[in-house]
Design a protein around this motif. Sequence first.
Motif, mmCIF file in Angstrom:
data_model
loop_
_atom_site.group_PDB
_atom_site.id
_atom_site.type_symbol
_atom_site.label_atom_id
_atom_site.label_comp_id
_atom_site.label_asym_id
_atom_site.label_seq_id
_atom_site.Cartn_x
_atom_site.Cartn_y
_atom_site.Cartn_z
ATOM 1 N N ASP A 109 -1.802 -32.042 -19.172
ATOM 2 C CA ASP A 109 -1.785 -31.159 -20.344
ATOM 3 C C ASP A 109 -2.194 -29.741 -19.976
ATOM 4 O O ASP A 109 -2.951 -29.072 -20.690
ATOM 5 N N GLY A 110 -1.714 -29.267 -18.821
ATOM 6 C CA GLY A 110 -1.998 -27.908 -18.382
ATOM 7 C C GLY A 110 -3.330 -27.715 -17.682
ATOM 8 O O GLY A 110 -3.659 -26.594 -17.291
ATOM 9 N N VAL A 111 -4.095 -28.791 -17.505
ATOM 10 C CA VAL A 111 -5.413 -28.699 -16.861
ATOM 11 C C VAL A 111 -5.323 -29.235 -15.438
ATOM 12 O O VAL A 111 -5.010 -30.414 -15.225
ATOM 13 N N GLY A 112 -5.573 -28.377 -14.456
ATOM 14 C CA GLY A 112 -5.585 -28.815 -13.071
ATOM 15 C C GLY A 112 -6.691 -29.842 -12.855
ATOM 16 O O GLY A 112 -7.861 -29.557 -13.119
ATOM 17 N N THR A 113 -6.318 -31.028 -12.384
ATOM 18 C CA THR A 113 -7.264 -32.144 -12.284
ATOM 19 C C THR A 113 -7.289 -32.691 -10.867
ATOM 20 O O THR A 113 -6.254 -33.060 -10.314
ATOM 21 N N ALA A 114 -8.493 -32.741 -10.284
ATOM 22 C CA ALA A 114 -8.674 -33.316 -8.956
ATOM 23 C C ALA A 114 -8.840 -34.820 -9.084
ATOM 24 O O ALA A 114 -9.610 -35.300 -9.921
ATOM 25 N N VAL A 115 -8.101 -35.578 -8.260
ATOM 26 C CA VAL A 115 -8.095 -37.032 -8.346
ATOM 27 C C VAL A 115 -8.439 -37.623 -6.979
ATOM 28 O O VAL A 115 -7.892 -37.200 -5.959
ATOM 29 N N PHE A 116 -9.317 -38.606 -6.972
ATOM 30 C CA PHE A 116 -9.754 -39.262 -5.746
ATOM 31 C C PHE A 116 -9.534 -40.758 -5.903
ATOM 32 O O PHE A 116 -9.937 -41.346 -6.905
ATOM 33 N N GLU A 117 -8.874 -41.366 -4.907
ATOM 34 C CA GLU A 117 -8.535 -42.781 -4.995
ATOM 35 C C GLU A 117 -9.141 -43.560 -3.830
ATOM 36 O O GLU A 117 -9.261 -43.049 -2.717
ATOM 37 N N TYR A 118 -9.490 -44.815 -4.131
ATOM 38 C CA TYR A 118 -10.097 -45.706 -3.149
ATOM 39 C C TYR A 118 -9.407 -47.060 -3.264
ATOM 40 O O TYR A 118 -9.291 -47.608 -4.352
ATOM 41 N N GLY A 119 -8.956 -47.592 -2.136
ATOM 42 C CA GLY A 119 -8.282 -48.878 -2.155
ATOM 43 C C GLY A 119 -6.785 -48.756 -1.958
ATOM 44 O O GLY A 119 -6.224 -47.653 -1.987
ATOM 45 N N ALA A 120 -6.126 -49.890 -1.774
ATOM 46 C CA ALA A 120 -4.684 -49.917 -1.524
ATOM 47 C C ALA A 120 -3.916 -49.406 -2.738
ATOM 48 O O ALA A 120 -4.294 -49.655 -3.887
ATOM 49 N N GLU A 121 -2.821 -48.710 -2.478
ATOM 50 C CA GLU A 121 -2.036 -48.113 -3.563
ATOM 51 C C GLU A 121 -1.396 -49.159 -4.464
ATOM 52 O O GLU A 121 -1.116 -48.884 -5.632
ATOM 53 N N ASP A 122 -1.156 -50.361 -3.942
ATOM 54 C CA ASP A 122 -0.513 -51.401 -4.754
ATOM 55 C C ASP A 122 -1.510 -52.377 -5.375
ATOM 56 O O ASP A 122 -1.124 -53.380 -5.969
ATOM 57 N N ALA A 123 -2.815 -52.086 -5.252
ATOM 58 C CA ALA A 123 -3.841 -52.953 -5.827
ATOM 59 C C ALA A 123 -3.970 -52.687 -7.331
ATOM 60 O O ALA A 123 -3.573 -51.635 -7.830
ATOM 61 N N PRO A 124 -4.530 -53.629 -8.091
ATOM 62 C CA PRO A 124 -4.719 -53.417 -9.529
ATOM 63 C C PRO A 124 -5.565 -52.172 -9.792
ATOM 64 O O PRO A 124 -6.612 -51.998 -9.151
ATOM 65 N N PRO A 125 -5.148 -51.310 -10.720
ATOM 66 C CA PRO A 125 -5.844 -50.037 -10.920
ATOM 67 C C PRO A 125 -7.002 -50.116 -11.908
ATOM 68 O O PRO A 125 -6.954 -50.849 -12.898
#
Length: 296
Positions: A24-40
Motif C-alpha cells: 500500500d505504498g509503504v516500503g517494507t523490509a521482510v526477513f524470512e527463516y526456513g525453507a521457501e516451501d515450508a508452511p508459512p
Amino acid sequence: MPIESPYRALLDALPQRERRVEIDGVGTAVFEYGAEDAPPIVFIHGFRGDHHGLEPVAAHLPGVRVIAPDLPGFGASDALPHASIEAYASWLRAFVATEARGADGAPPVVLGHSFGSIVVAHAAAGGLDASAIVLVNPIATPALSGANRIGSLLALGYYRAAAALPERAGLAVLGAPPIVRGMSAFMAKTRDRSLRAWIHDQHDRYFSRYASRRAVLEAFDASIRHTVGEVAPRVTLPVQLIAADLDDITPLAQQHRLRGLFPDARLSVLRGVGHLVHYEQPREAAAIVRRFLAER
C-alpha cells in the motif's frame, strides 16, 4: 561490542532471506527463516522493536517458513502516513494477502507479540486472510486503566515530553540509553545474568530504530488507546494465546478473561517469565506454536 545471541547456532542453521516490498505504498523490509516451501507463519513484533525480537522463536521452529516484516516506521521499514491502529491493521491485511501465501496457496498463521498482538487482532477482526492467529503476551487491558496504570502514566509523560521538545532534543530523549535500559530492566525477569545482559544488549541495539519521531509517537498513541479485547468477539479465526504469569503489562487474570471474549481461543501460560517471552522462553513458546500448527 555486541553480545552473542544464545540462540545464534539454531538461527544460523535455518535458510534466511531478506527482501523489500511495497505494501500500500509503504516500503517494507521482510526477513524470512526456513525453507521457501515450508508452511508459512507471519511474525509481527512489538512496539519500538523490529524483526530481531522474534528471531529466538523463529530459531526454534525448523520446518516452518517464518516471515517477519519490520512494522511500518520501525527497523528498516518506511513509516505509514499516519500510524493509527486502523492503518497498521490495513497494512497487515495487505501484507498477508500479497506476501505470505503458502506454496500451495494456503493462508498463513499470523503471530503477534505485545503491540503486535493488538495489530494482529484488529487485522483479524477486519478480515485478515489467515488460517489462525497466535497472540504472545497479548495486551488485554487498557494501558491507562489497568493494573500497570502508574507505569503507563509515566510512559505517557515521557513520550509527551519527547513530543513537546524540538525535534533533535526529542529524539535524544526517545533514545536516551538510561531510559531504554530502564525499560529493559523493568520487563526482564530472568535471573540468568548472561541472558539478561543479552536482552539489554538487544534493546540497546534495536529499541531505537524508527523512521522518525512522529512514527514512534503515533505508534505509542495507538498502543495505549487500543487492546486485543476490544475486538476479540469479532475474531472468528482460531486463536492461541500465550501468556506469562509474571507479565507486568497484562495480569494473568485478565488473560483468562480475554480468552473468554474470543469465539474460539485457547490459553497457554508460561511460568517464571514476564513480558519478554520471546527472549526468555522462546523454546517453550515455539513448542506451543508447533502444537497449534499441528492442530491446523
